[in-house]
Design a protein around this motif. Structure first.
Motif, PDB file in Angstrom:
ATOM      1  N   CYS A   1       0.905  -1.466   0.167  1.00  0.00           N
ATOM      2  CA  CYS A   1       0.048  -0.079   0.053  1.00  0.00           C
ATOM      3  C   CYS A   1       0.840   1.178   0.066  1.00  0.00           C
TER       4      CYS A   1
ATOM      5  N   CYS B   1      -2.263   6.270   5.157  1.00  0.00           N
ATOM      6  CA  CYS B   1      -3.216   6.803   6.024  1.00  0.00           C
ATOM      7  C   CYS B   1      -2.542   6.905   7.257  1.00  0.00           C
TER       8      CYS B   1
ATOM      9  N   TYR C   1      -3.022   6.569  10.457  1.00  0.00           N
ATOM     10  CA  TYR C   1      -3.064   5.741  11.586  1.00  0.00           C
ATOM     11  C   TYR C   1      -2.326   4.240  11.402  1.00  0.00           C
ATOM     12  N   CYS C   2      -2.222   4.188  10.165  1.00  0.00           N
ATOM     13  CA  CYS C   2      -2.059   2.655   9.721  1.00  0.00           C
ATOM     14  C   CYS C   2      -0.725   2.319   9.303  1.00  0.00           C
TER      15      CYS C   2
ATOM     16  N   GLN D   1      -5.050  -3.890  -0.848  1.00  0.00           N
ATOM     17  CA  GLN D   1      -5.177  -2.915   0.013  1.00  0.00           C
ATOM     18  C   GLN D   1      -6.099  -1.708  -0.534  1.00  0.00           C
TER      19      GLN D   1
HETATM   20 FE1  SF4 Z   1      -3.251   1.666   2.986  1.00  0.00          FE
HETATM   21 FE2  SF4 Z   1      -5.870   0.966   3.928  1.00  0.00          FE
HETATM   22 FE3  SF4 Z   1      -3.825   1.432   5.567  1.00  0.00          FE
HETATM   23 FE4  SF4 Z   1      -4.927   3.406   4.460  1.00  0.00          FE
HETATM   24  S1  SF4 Z   1      -6.098   2.319   5.683  1.00  0.00           S
HETATM   25  S2  SF4 Z   1      -2.537   2.983   4.689  1.00  0.00           S
HETATM   26  S3  SF4 Z   1      -5.299   2.488   2.232  1.00  0.00           S
HETATM   27  S4  SF4 Z   1      -4.046  -0.286   4.173  1.00  0.00           S
END
Ligand code: SF4
Ligand code: 5AD
Length: 471
Positions: free
Chosen positions: A190, A194, A196-197, A234
């Protein structure tokens, strides 16, 4: 260097892998007769698909599979890092393996996947879990035969973590559990970051499989009798970036839709920022593509969305939803929502509730924000107490419940094609299956129907499923 560098396991590597598969098979047969492996997958469908490939390799080494840890000669956990509680569960379960290893020193313990790809976690396993034999980061599975062989022939415990651009590995065996339903990964990694991710850090940069490889695997699945294929990535909407000829996800859907046979195509996940009108038009046009869009909103507040680095506004999201609803009659929408992002206020949370009411989702995956070290959000002020966030989450579920129930009730009286995929839970003689829109349906029927499409008239709605009778 090309950012989207990709490589298929070339002939030489495949030959080497094959050689180790054969060596492992001989070694295990001599030592154990029929070796048994207990394999457990945590987390998302992407992990489940990886696990099927790991099991494919293990099966070629002669392993059979068991859920009974007492009988297992190898225990493998494919881990998830997306939230802290998933990691805590893995550490708890790995901790419990210490005794087993003492009682059965030949037991092999392998940890794979996203969690182990984080340097701090790998370090913790090194120091505090000395009885773990192999650690393999996400995307290193093709090395498993050699690593297991080395360990079994006196090698040290090993840690194999890949850099941020692991390979696209083709031509690997798959051992599927899904019956008439199958996962089909179309891309890995990905690039969205984002805030938080953790996924972009542990799964590396986005890379797609070629349309030819995806179509070939789809054909193979259909030949095996699969009737419901879920394409995984993703962010499937950015499929094809960096590939020769710049294929698009819409184009891939068209190509798969044209394969002969009676089957369904699903996909997840769509990032709203990349979900184009062209894609929505394609879904509407393709009869085998399910009328279901999983479109994670995460938050209904524009300030929070900005802080999350989602790159769309609530207004843009609604515009997309309105277009999709107009274009695809009967469309079902589902979403992911995070409650309690750092700094989210009560008012901002209420904006999320407003969006949920406005969109009318069939169902939601809801998560309490979980701090992931190394991400940008982990540095943000997070003043709202956990109990308050939990209350908000309960409130959100209470808002969604009648909405989901309303969507279910609207199906009563309809006659729908259902793919029967297993035995029902509501009683003897019941089967379960799914609608085109991915809602569970239970109906009376003989187990021989499993794997077939049947027409079912919906008679009752429950909040978790529909009940019906076969026509
Ligand atoms: Fe990637 Fe989904 Fe995480 Fe966003 S929430 S960084 S799109 S894996
Ligand atoms: N905390 C809570 N939920 C998260 N997700 C991803 N990272 C986090 C996190 N740190 C959720 C998002 C995503 C889904 C797969 O998991 O909603 O869409």
């Amino acid at each position: 260097m090309d950012r989207y560098q990709r490589m298929e396991l070339d002939f030489e590597h495949l030959e080497e892998q094959q050689e180790y598969l054969v060596r492992m098979k001989g070694l295990l047969a001599a030592r154990l007769g029929v070796p048994l492996a207990a394999v457990h997958s945590y987390g998302c469908q992407g992990n489940a698909a990886d696990t099927e490939r790991i099991k494919g390799l293990l099966a070629q080494m002669g392993y059979r599979f068991t859920d009974d840890l007492d009988r297992a000669d190898l225990i493998l956990y494919n881990t998830c890092a997306v939230r802290e509680n998933a990691e805590d569960r893995v550490f708890g379960n790995v901790g419990a393996l210490k005794k087993r290893k003492e009682q059965k020193p030949d037991l092999l313990i392998v940890l794979c996947g996203c969690m182990t790809q984080q340097p701090a976690v790998a370090e913790k396993i090194k120091k505090s879990y000395p009885y773990v034999d192999l650690v393999l980061g996400a995307g290193a599975y093709h090395l498993l035969p050699k690593l297991l062989y080395d360990r079994l022939t006196g090698g040290k415990r090993s840690f194999t973590l890949l850099d941020e651009s692991p390979l696209v590995v083709e031509n690997q065996p798959v051992s599927r559990d899904g019956g008439c339903k199958a996962w089909l990964p179309i891309m890995y990694g990905c690039d969205n970051f984002c805030s938080y991710c953790i996924v972009p850090y542990v799964r590396g940069r986005e890379r797609s499989r070629t349309p030819a490889h995806v179509a070939e695997e789809a054909r193979r699945l259909l030949d095996e009798g699969v009737k419901d294929i879920t394409l995984l990535g993703q962010n499937v909407n950015s499929y094809g970036k960096g590939l020769e000829g710049a294929p698009t996800f819409a184009g891939l859907l068209e190509e798969l839709n044209s394969l002969p046979g009676e089957f369904r195509i699903r996909f997840m996940t769509s990032h709203p920022k990349d979900c184009t009108r062209e894609l929505i038009d394609t879904i509407a046009r393709c009869d085998k593509v399910c009328k279901h869009l999983h479109l994670p909103l995460q938050s209904g507040s524009n300030r929070v969305l900005r802080e999350m680095n989602r790159r769309y506004t609530a207004e843009q999201y609604l515009e997309l939803v309105d277009y999709a609803r107009e274009t695809i009659p009967g469309l079902s929408l589902t979403s992911d929502i995070i409650v309690g992002f750092p700094g989210e206020t009560r008012e901002e949370f209420e904006e999320t509730l407003g969006m949920i009411e406005r969109v009318g989702y069939t169902s939601l995956f809801t998560f309490l924000y979980s701090r992931r070290s190394g991400t940008r959000a982990a540095q943000m002020e997070d003043p709202v107490p956990q109990e308050e966030k939990s209350r908000w989450l309960r409130e959100l579920l209470a808002v969604q419940e009648p909405i989901g129930m309303g969507v279910h009730q609207a199906q009563v009286g309809e006659t729908l094609p259902i793919l029967a995929d297993g035995l029902g839970k509501t009683g003897e003689g019941m089967l379960c299956g799914r609608t085109d829109t991915n809602i569970i349906v239970e109906f009376p029927g003989s187990p021989q129907l499993i794997g077939q499409f049947v027409m079912v008239r919906i008679t009752q709605a429950r909040n978790w499923a529909l009940l019906g009778e076969r026509i």
